[in-house]
Design an enzyme around this catalytic site. Structure first.
Site, mmCIF file in Angstrom:
data_model
loop_
_atom_site.group_PDB
_atom_site.id
_atom_site.type_symbol
_atom_site.label_atom_id
_atom_site.label_comp_id
_atom_site.label_asym_id
_atom_site.label_seq_id
_atom_site.Cartn_x
_atom_site.Cartn_y
_atom_site.Cartn_z
ATOM 1 N N TYR A 162 0.811 -1.213 0.000
ATOM 2 C CA TYR A 162 0.000 0.000 0.000
ATOM 3 C C TYR A 162 0.848 1.268 0.000
ATOM 4 O O TYR A 162 0.407 2.314 -0.488
ATOM 5 C CB TYR A 162 -0.920 0.038 1.217
ATOM 6 N N LYS B 287 3.143 -15.670 3.572
ATOM 7 C CA LYS B 287 3.083 -16.550 2.402
ATOM 8 C C LYS B 287 4.521 -16.922 2.033
ATOM 9 O O LYS B 287 4.989 -16.717 0.903
ATOM 10 C CB LYS B 287 2.358 -15.852 1.246
ATOM 11 N N ASP C 89 -3.551 -18.145 3.122
ATOM 12 C CA ASP C 89 -4.706 -18.825 2.542
ATOM 13 C C ASP C 89 -5.305 -19.840 3.512
ATOM 14 O O ASP C 89 -6.526 -20.017 3.562
ATOM 15 C CB ASP C 89 -4.340 -19.481 1.207
ATOM 16 N N ASP D 48 -5.386 -6.428 6.098
ATOM 17 C CA ASP D 48 -6.577 -5.736 5.619
ATOM 18 C C ASP D 48 -7.658 -6.753 5.257
ATOM 19 O O ASP D 48 -8.822 -6.646 5.662
ATOM 20 C CB ASP D 48 -6.199 -4.880 4.410
ATOM 21 N N ASP E 124 -11.127 -7.874 7.652
ATOM 22 C CA ASP E 124 -12.472 -7.689 7.103
ATOM 23 C C ASP E 124 -13.227 -9.015 7.039
ATOM 24 O O ASP E 124 -14.439 -9.067 7.279
ATOM 25 C CB ASP E 124 -12.401 -7.062 5.708
#
Length: 350
Positions: free
Chosen positions: A139, A185, A218, A242, A246
């Protein structure tokens, strides 16, 4: 007297923020409040989403309470150059405050399991704290571009950035169940290899009493909704945090129940994680619970007033049982719910 900068923002932000301020005034009458603009409304007034007058107000602030920023998908703000969009004002605000760690509690209140879309036996007792790195990663990296049919963004982290947010997670875990899950990851991303290495090294060096587990993002995306009680504190980088926070927000039953605290080098930033909900803005029906609980986090983390924070949280839990808002299947509007919280705190309401 502690100074709280209020940034109501856009959409339902002014409504839910006003409710939170009303509760703060009752539980902490010594606070002073100073209101300023941010987001789309700031762009309309000043030509930028994070104007200098707002930036200047942060200099001597003890904490910042934020509403929401942004408009509907078809908002003319979305056609602006990226630095002028409302969301860019929020990113700039976090950077100006040095808020590198976002704390998002995901808690199912006892007796409110029926609000969750999960089976009651899965929702019961869920109490997760997600610690999201907030100032780095994809970001914020400036190595980004769109060139014809090609576009790219860069995810980059340094050891100091990883260590400081991991310290926040380990500190939080020491006050909870002593368990941290670091999410990455590392099987495909070099930046995740660095993340995993540095989090593990910090734990081994300074936080040996903490049980640390590493999991792939994941896998966590599946397990956080199929077996949420396995988690205590989750720490991860900006993008993964993020998305996961959510996703986890559905567990309590509504985004209207999700507060957050962003902490770092200076005054903390406290805000509900829900959006600006322009479709209901101005109707007085928004759920202010997340904003009110963000005010509780402000008292706990920003002003070190845990007793007052606990008082608010207990009152919100009681109000949710007695006067649930429309997004939770009840009938209470913003004012009715706020009044129920004040009454539950023992505050006379005229």
């Amino acid at each position: 007297m502690p100074k709280i900068v209020i940034l109501p923002g856009d959409g339902i932000g002014p409504e839910v923020t006003a409710a939170a301020v009303e509760v703060l005034r009752e539980v902490a009458p010594d606070l002073t409040f100073e209101e300023h603009l941010i987001g789309g409304i700031a762009y309309e007034a000043h030509g930028e989403p994070f104007p200098q007058v707002t930036r200047d107000a942060l200099t001597d602030a003890d904490a910042v309470l934020l509403g929401t920023v942004g408009g509907p998908q078809n908002s003319p703000w979305n056609s602006l150059a990226r630095p002028l969009r409302p969301e860019s004002g929020l990113l700039a605000l976090r950077k100006a405050l040095g808020c590198y760690a976002n704390l998002r509690p995901v808690r199912v209140q006892p007796g409110l399991e029926h609000l969750s879309p999960l089976k009651p036996e899965l929702a019961r007792g869920v109490d997760i704290l997600i610690v999201r790195e907030l100032l780095g990663g994809v970001y914020f990296d400036q190595d980004r571009s769109i060139d014809g049919d090609t576009a790219y963004n860069t995810m980059r982290y340094t050891t100091p950035e990883v260590e400081r947010v991991a310290k926040m997670a380990f500190w939080a875990a020491e006050q909870r169940k002593g368990r941290v899950t670091s999410v990455d990851k590392a099987n495909v991303l070099e930046v995740s290899e660095l993340w995993r290495r540095d989090v593990q090294a910090l734990r081994d060096r300074e936080y040996r009493s903490i049980h640390l587990n590493h999991e792939y993002v994941d896998s966590v995306a599946m397990l956080i909704v199929s077996d949420p009680s396995r988690y205590d504190v989750i720490v991860t980088e900006n993008l993964f945090g993020d998305i996961l926070s959510d996703l986890a927000a559905v567990i309590p039953g509504s985004l209207g129940l999700m507060p957050s605290a962003s902490l770092g080098d200076g005054a903390g930033l406290f805000e509900p994680i829900h959006g600006s909900a322009p479709d209901i803005a101005g109707k007085g029906i928004a759920n202010p619970a997340a904003a009110i609980m963000s005010a509780a986090m402000l008292l706990r983390h920003g002003l070190k007033r845990s007793d007052a924070a606990n008082q608010i949280e207990r009152a919100v839990a009681l109000a949710l049982r007695e006067e649930p808002t429309r997004d939770l299947g009840g009938k209470a509007d913003t004012q009715t719910f706020t009044r129920a919280v004040l009454e539950a705190m023992g505050t006379p309401v005229g």
